[in-house]
Every structure is written in structure tokens, then in C-alpha cells.
Write a protein that holds these residues in place. Structure first.
Motif, PDB file in Angstrom:
ATOM      1  N   VAL A  31       6.188 -44.419 -49.742  1.00 39.24           N
ATOM      2  CA  VAL A  31       5.216 -45.510 -49.396  1.00 39.24           C
ATOM      3  C   VAL A  31       3.707 -45.054 -49.678  1.00 39.24           C
ATOM      4  O   VAL A  31       3.422 -43.953 -50.214  1.00 39.24           O
ATOM      5  CB  VAL A  31       4.999 -45.355 -47.707  1.00 39.24           C
ATOM      6  CG1 VAL A  31       6.277 -45.615 -47.024  1.00 39.24           C
ATOM      7  CG2 VAL A  31       4.520 -44.045 -47.372  1.00 39.24           C
ATOM      8  N   GLU A  69       4.441 -40.022 -49.254  1.00 35.80           N
ATOM      9  CA  GLU A  69       3.442 -40.951 -49.647  1.00 35.80           C
ATOM     10  C   GLU A  69       2.763 -40.496 -51.040  1.00 35.80           C
ATOM     11  O   GLU A  69       2.792 -39.458 -51.305  1.00 35.80           O
ATOM     12  CB  GLU A  69       2.217 -40.740 -48.468  1.00 35.80           C
ATOM     13  CG  GLU A  69       1.041 -41.654 -48.861  1.00 35.80           C
ATOM     14  CD  GLU A  69      -0.055 -41.395 -47.693  1.00 35.80           C
ATOM     15  OE1 GLU A  69      -0.046 -40.450 -47.049  1.00 35.80           O
ATOM     16  OE2 GLU A  69      -1.045 -42.228 -47.689  1.00 35.80           O
ATOM     17  N   GLN A  75       5.173 -45.039 -57.619  1.00 33.40           N
ATOM     18  CA  GLN A  75       6.014 -45.377 -56.642  1.00 33.40           C
ATOM     19  C   GLN A  75       7.563 -45.149 -57.379  1.00 33.40           C
ATOM     20  O   GLN A  75       8.489 -44.769 -57.257  1.00 33.40           O
ATOM     21  CB  GLN A  75       5.832 -46.388 -56.004  1.00 33.40           C
ATOM     22  CG  GLN A  75       4.845 -46.728 -54.755  1.00 33.40           C
ATOM     23  CD  GLN A  75       5.584 -45.787 -53.567  1.00 33.40           C
ATOM     24  OE1 GLN A  75       6.818 -45.400 -53.669  1.00 33.40           O
ATOM     25  NE2 GLN A  75       4.746 -45.835 -52.571  1.00 33.40           N
ATOM     26  N   SER A  89       7.597 -50.351 -49.375  1.00 36.96           N
ATOM     27  CA  SER A  89       6.106 -50.153 -49.195  1.00 36.96           C
ATOM     28  C   SER A  89       5.423 -51.466 -49.880  1.00 36.96           C
ATOM     29  O   SER A  89       4.580 -51.817 -50.554  1.00 36.96           O
ATOM     30  CB  SER A  89       5.442 -49.065 -50.250  1.00 36.96           C
ATOM     31  OG  SER A  89       4.214 -48.905 -50.386  1.00 36.96           O
TER      32      SER A  89
END
Length: 239
Positions: A31, A69, A75, A89
Motif C-alpha cells: 500500500v 507500506e 510498488q 492501493s
């Protein structure tokens, strides 16, 4: 704002889990928590649509949930390295991204809209805004950036990491327009109703999906099975 939601990234890396976890193989969910109402932080807790659905996915798979995170631009690399199992996300499904990763079936339709100062709302229209010499902003590394670069040739362009910073600079008259996904723009305008407003035109229609590795077909199939069930029983409409 509600209609836009229906039409419809923090330094470093941290891991959080919820209590009373099942004993199975952990599910690591990537995320970037700066996209309310899709994914954000409330103190130590992750909140928003994707956070809620991640908990449902983990429960449906009977796997303990861990949020990982990381920065938005990290990502996909984190997924490909195996640091996370799935990206949840608010990621748009695009052809370039599909070359690198696999996507679940879409769980939300959204699109790009423009936000400006409320007092300037009458100055801009969907028909003329692309041809005006404006200071246009976007979030770096998103479909909004690509759209602005390709469609606002006369504009001076400014990228941000956080939507709240773009909103603040709109209020301070440092930029004229902010282009971003409908849910996020609706959220930002609702928090600054006296200062900001939406230009009600949907520039694009985009599907949001969850990213997984191409070879992880078992997880992909299980996630799509859960999604199909939630679409049929109305869970997605309620969330």
C-alpha cells in the motif's frame, strides 16, 4: 462528490498487522497510504476502501494480513522482488502495467477529473481547459501525470507526491488546476468546500484492480473468485 466516488502514495517502508491473525501463510499487501478514500492512514491504522477489502481478502483466504507500506513508484518493484504478494492501493489497470504484472478483475470504475478554486470555477470549462495557458498539477507516477503531459501542451506542469499538498497550493494560488482520480478529488474538495470545487467532467474512464505477479495464478484465481462473490452479493456496493 458521492457520484464521483461511485464512478469511480510515505517515505520508507513499514509493516503492520491486525490482531487475532489466522495461522496460515501471511498475505503481504503493498500500500501507499496517501489516497483517501481508497487507502490512507488514521494513526497506526490503515483505512479506506482498499484497506477494508484487503481485510476481507485475507479473511476469505484464511491468511494473516500484513500491510507493507512503501512509496508509490516502488510498488511494482516490491511486488516483483517478492516483498509483497499483492498491491491493493488504488492502482489503475493500464496496458503498460499489464506487461509487468497481472491484475485482478476490476473492483471500481473511476476516472480523472479536475479541481480548481471555487472562485475560479466559472473561468474554466471542460471544452476549453486543455487549450488555456494554465498551471496544471498532478500526482507523480500516476495516470494523471501521463494524461496532463499528453493533453495539456500549453500548460506549465507541476507534480506532487501528496494530494493534500496540491490542494494547498491551489488555495494559495500557486497552481490553477489539479488533475487526479475522482474519488481523491471528491475527498479533497469535501475537506476544503469553501475554497475548492470540481470541474464536473470525467476526462477518462479507468478501472482499478489489484496487482499480482504473472506466475502467481493461484492467488490471482482466488482473489477473482472472492471478487465475483462480492459483486454478486452486493458487498462491493456496500463498501
Amino acid at each position: 462528490a458521492a457520484g464521483l466516488v461511485m464512478l469511480t502514495l510515505l517515505t520508507g517502508c513499514s509493516t503492520t498487522s491486525s490482531s487475532n491473525q489466522p495461522a496460515g501463510e501471511p498475505l503481504y499487501v503493498g500500500v501507499t497510504a496517501n489516497y483517501p478514500p481508497i487507502i490512507a492512514r488514521d494513526g497506526e491504522k490503515f483505512v479506506g476502501l482498499d484497506a477494508d477489502l484487503a481485510r476481507r481478502v485475507a479473511k476469505g483466504l484464511d491468511r494473516p494480513l500484513y500491510f507493507i507500506e512503501t512509496k508509490w513508484e516502488q510498488q511494482i518493484p516490491a511486488l516483483l522482488k517478492g516483498d509483497v504478494d499483492i498491491i491493493m492501493s488504488g492502482m489503475s489497470i493500464t496496458d503498460p502495467r499489464k506487461v509487468r504484472i497481472a491484475f485482478s478483475e476490476p473492483y471500481l470504475e473511476t476516472g480523472l477529473v479536475a479541481m480548481t478554486r471555487r472562485k475560479d470555477l466559472d473561468k474554466y470549462t471542460a471544452e476549453t481547459i486543455k487549450d488555456e495557458i494554465l498551471r496544471v498539477s498532478y500526482l507523480k507516477g500516476t495516470t494523471g501525470e501521463k494524461f496532463v503531459v499528453e493533453n495539456f501542451p500549453k500548460a506549465s506542469k507541476r507534480g506532487y507526491t501528496l494530494g493534500k499538498d496540491a490542494a494547498a497550493d491551489l488555495i494559495r494560488n500557486r497552481v490553477d488546476v489539479f488533475i487526479h482520480d475522482g474519488p481523491a478529488v471528491a475527498w479533497l474538495t469535501s475537506a476544503n468546500e469553501s475554497e475548492l470545487a470540481v470541474i464536473y467532467h470525467l476526462w477518462t474512464r479507468d478501472d482499478l484492480g489489484w496487482g499480482m505477479r504473472h506466475g502467481d495464478t493461484e492467488l490471482l484465481n482466488e482473489v477473482n473468485r472472492l471478487l465475483a462473490g462480492w459483486k454478486e452479493d452486493g458487498t462491493l456496493s456496500r463498501d
